[in-house]
Design an enzyme around this catalytic site. Structure first.
Site, PDB file in Angstrom:
ATOM      1  N   LYS A 176      33.075  40.712  40.656  1.00  0.00           N
ATOM      2  CA  LYS A 176      33.028  41.019  39.228  1.00  0.00           C
ATOM      3  C   LYS A 176      33.510  39.796  38.451  1.00  0.00           C
ATOM      4  O   LYS A 176      34.695  39.513  38.363  1.00  0.00           O
ATOM      5  CB  LYS A 176      33.889  42.235  38.857  1.00  0.00           C
ATOM      6  CG  LYS A 176      33.376  42.813  37.541  1.00  0.00           C
ATOM      7  CD  LYS A 176      34.390  43.396  36.597  1.00  0.00           C
ATOM      8  CE  LYS A 176      35.320  42.546  35.862  1.00  0.00           C
ATOM      9  NZ  LYS A 176      34.766  41.764  34.739  1.00  0.00           N
ATOM     10  N   GLU A 255      46.370  35.780  41.230  1.00  0.00           N
ATOM     11  CA  GLU A 255      46.722  34.457  40.696  1.00  0.00           C
ATOM     12  C   GLU A 255      46.727  34.598  39.187  1.00  0.00           C
ATOM     13  O   GLU A 255      45.687  34.893  38.588  1.00  0.00           O
ATOM     14  CB  GLU A 255      45.697  33.409  41.159  1.00  0.00           C
ATOM     15  CG  GLU A 255      46.255  31.992  41.122  1.00  0.00           C
ATOM     16  CD  GLU A 255      45.937  31.230  39.861  1.00  0.00           C
ATOM     17  OE1 GLU A 255      46.530  31.553  38.797  1.00  0.00           O
ATOM     18  OE2 GLU A 255      45.100  30.307  39.925  1.00  0.00           O
ATOM     19  N   CYS A 292      44.727  27.180  34.468  1.00  0.00           N
ATOM     20  CA  CYS A 292      45.968  27.875  34.848  1.00  0.00           C
ATOM     21  C   CYS A 292      47.064  26.884  35.191  1.00  0.00           C
ATOM     22  O   CYS A 292      48.236  27.151  34.995  1.00  0.00           O
ATOM     23  CB  CYS A 292      45.703  28.853  35.989  1.00  0.00           C
ATOM     24  SG  CYS A 292      44.887  28.122  37.403  1.00  0.00           S
ATOM     25  N   GLU A 393      52.195  31.687  28.235  1.00  0.00           N
ATOM     26  CA  GLU A 393      50.965  30.939  28.496  1.00  0.00           C
ATOM     27  C   GLU A 393      50.059  31.044  27.268  1.00  0.00           C
ATOM     28  O   GLU A 393      49.577  32.125  26.940  1.00  0.00           O
ATOM     29  CB  GLU A 393      50.271  31.525  29.730  1.00  0.00           C
ATOM     30  CG  GLU A 393      49.104  30.702  30.188  1.00  0.00           C
ATOM     31  CD  GLU A 393      48.441  31.284  31.436  1.00  0.00           C
ATOM     32  OE1 GLU A 393      48.245  32.509  31.497  1.00  0.00           O
ATOM     33  OE2 GLU A 393      48.099  30.501  32.336  1.00  0.00           O
TER      34      GLU A 393
END
Ligand code: TXE
Length: 499
Positions: A176, A255, A292, A393
């Site tokens: 997905k 992750e 990331c 983040e």
């Protein structure tokens, strides 16, 4: 795409069960790049059923490692054959430059090549149980049905980090991609289909559904027929998926990004200065910060901080922003209007928290870029850990600057994050470099470099950056169950019960 069906279930391309579609937007100009099928939970359940059936009934999981290795190599060939088409699709979908997209396709190819080599070399482990009549060995078997959920910043690359070891291990899978960027995964599934046909891989080994995570999420993550979920994305979604999977005790690897420090000591000296400035700049502003492992926290020694930040700002202002398809562009837009709004909110927050805006903090003024979701490289000085802009983040082109006066303080700042994905250290003192690298609690640490990875070395995070590892031998082991086989070649009564 182009009106063709985009969902791949049980070896057949099909439209969504309810006929639903989604517009995929090119973030460089806001235009609709493609209209793709939007799967329903029923499609997701069908895909899981197909993967379950292919795993339980088919010959696939018992194929030899050599056969699977050859399949992975063939997929690598096809990726290179279609390199330009895939790179162009990735650029249209994510906004990144064509140069970056080509590197992504090459990296993906290297991951397939790496696992093609690795799967053929893994031997069973023979264990000495102290009885010459017993042959005891530890073997690895495919874990089963895998749900692979990928994000929008590296759509093809993140999915491939999962698909290559999953197929190499002999698993079956349901992919997905992010609903924001499904195009390369659809094209890639076409390549997988082509390779699988050549290698007579049964239908149902590979399946693809795409659509909203919120809508498909429950069907994909609470289904007891799934053995493993590998997810890359945001922290909040990672938590939701981990909770959902816990009900069936389904194994999960996540992750979840990072807030990565880049520590610069004054001893980089004149020789290391240019490279240090360049790596800090690239580390944070590549792909407009939507990475990331982006080095979003500059932690710089006080004695050089003013000069270092000035040098960075001068270069940040020269970064050429534009459509990723234009070879002159060095970086493209943010992935969507929605994401740019999030980045803008963080910039406003930084200002309200008292950070000093050195450069950026706005959309580019060039009218040619007005329709795209572009944002200027932004640097905030005089930041500290109490600020949310330093702790959270932002996933945009935002660098925060913190200053330190000694090594212990640099390490403490570098570890003062709930994440722990990646960090960089710059020093000309090798002993100091080793000390600091060892002290940092992050999954990857670069010393006098930044941003590089290789298929052969593990990737993943400490802390809330997630659990599990991708790439390297551990990245394959995630897709394997371990079985101990105890074979008594000369059975005798145990003699425990005597009656
Ligand atoms: O990611 P989501 P979003 C970070 C970054 C970003 C934030 C949110 O900070 O701003 O995450 O981004 C699917 N069940 N990263 O909201 O939602 C979704 O459809 C199952 C870091 O876009 O985590 C997509 O396929 N799946 C990151 C995937 O999860 C669900 C890269 C990731 O989307 C789901 C991207 C659910 N309930 C963003 N909800 C990194 N680690 O590199 C969503 N999804």
């Amino acid at each position: 795409m182009d009106g063709e069906p985009d969902l791949f279930v049980a070896g057949t391309w099909r439209h969504a069960a309810d006929g639903g579609t989604r517009d995929v937007v090119n973030p460089a100009d806001g235009s609709t790049a493609e209209v793709v099928d939007e799967a329903t939970p029923a499609d997701a359940r069908d895909a899981i059923a197909a993967a379950r059936n292919a795993f339980d009934e088919g010959p696939w999981r018992a194929t030899t490692a050599g056969h699977r290795a050859a399949l992975l190599d063939r997929i690598a060939d096809l990726l290179q054959r279609d390199r330009e088409r895939l790179a162009d699709l990735e650029t249209v979908d994510t906004g990144k430059t064509l140069a970056e997209s080509r590197i992504d396709v090459d990296d993906v190819t290297s991951v397939f090549r790496y696992y093609a080599k690795l799967v053929g070399t893994l031997a069973d482990r023979v264990v000495d149980v102290g009885d010459p009549d017993v042959i005891s060995r530890v073997v690895r078997e495919p874990i089963g049905v895998c749900v692979l959920i990928a994000p929008w910043n590296y759509p093809l690359l993140q999915m491939s980090w999962k698909v290559a070891p999953a197929l190499g291990a002999g698993c079956t899978l349901v992919m997905k991609p992010s609903e924001v960027t499904p195009l390369t995964t659809i094209a890639f599934t076409g390549l997988l289909e082509e390779a699988m046909r050549e290698f007579e891989v049964p239908a149902g080994v590979v399946n693809l559904v795409q659509g909203s995570g919120a809508v498909l999420g429950e069907a994909l993550t609470t289904d007891g027929r799934v053995d493993f979920i590998s997810f890359t994305g945001g922290l909040a979604t990672g938590r939701t998926i981990s909770r959902a999977a816990a009900e069936n005790v389904t194994k999960v690897a996540v992750e979840l990004g990072g807030k990565n420090p880049h520590i610069v000591f004054a001893d980089v000296g004149e020789d290391g200065w240019e490279a240090a400035v360049d790596h800090v700049l690239t580390g944070v502003f590549l792909h407009s910060g939507q990475v990331c492992s982006a080095g979003t926290r500059l932690i710089v020694e006080e004695s050089i901080a003013d000069d270092f930040v000035a040098a960075l700002a001068a270069r940040a202002e020269r970064i050429r922003i534009g459509d990723g398809r234009d070879p002159a562009s060095e970086t493209g837009p943010l992935v969507s209007e929605e994401h740019r709004a999030k980045v803008e909110a963080y910039v406003a927050l930084g200002i309200s928290e008292g950070a000093v805006l050195v450069t950026g903090g706005a959309r580019p003024s060039d009218p040619a870029l007005a329709k795209g979701s572009f944002y200027l490289p932004t640097i905030f000085d005089r930041c500290d850990r109490s600020m949310r802009i330093v702790a959270e983040e932002t996933f945009g082109p935002i660098l925060t600057v913190e200053r330190f006066t000694d090594e212990a303080e640099a390490i403490a700042l570098g570890n003062d994050t709930e994440y722990g994905l990646a960090a960089g250290v710059r020093t000309s003192d090798a002993a100091r470099g080793e000390r600091v690298v060892r002290a940092l609690r992050h999954g990857t640490v670069w010393l006098n470099d930044f941003g590089y990875y290789t298929a052969a070395a593990e990737w993943g995070g400490f802390g809330k950056s997630g659990n599990g590892r991708e790439l390297g031998p551990t990245g394959l082991a995630e897709y394997q169950e371990i079985k101990h086989i105890w074979h008594n070649t000369a059975p005798k009564p145990a003699g425990w019960f005597t009656g």
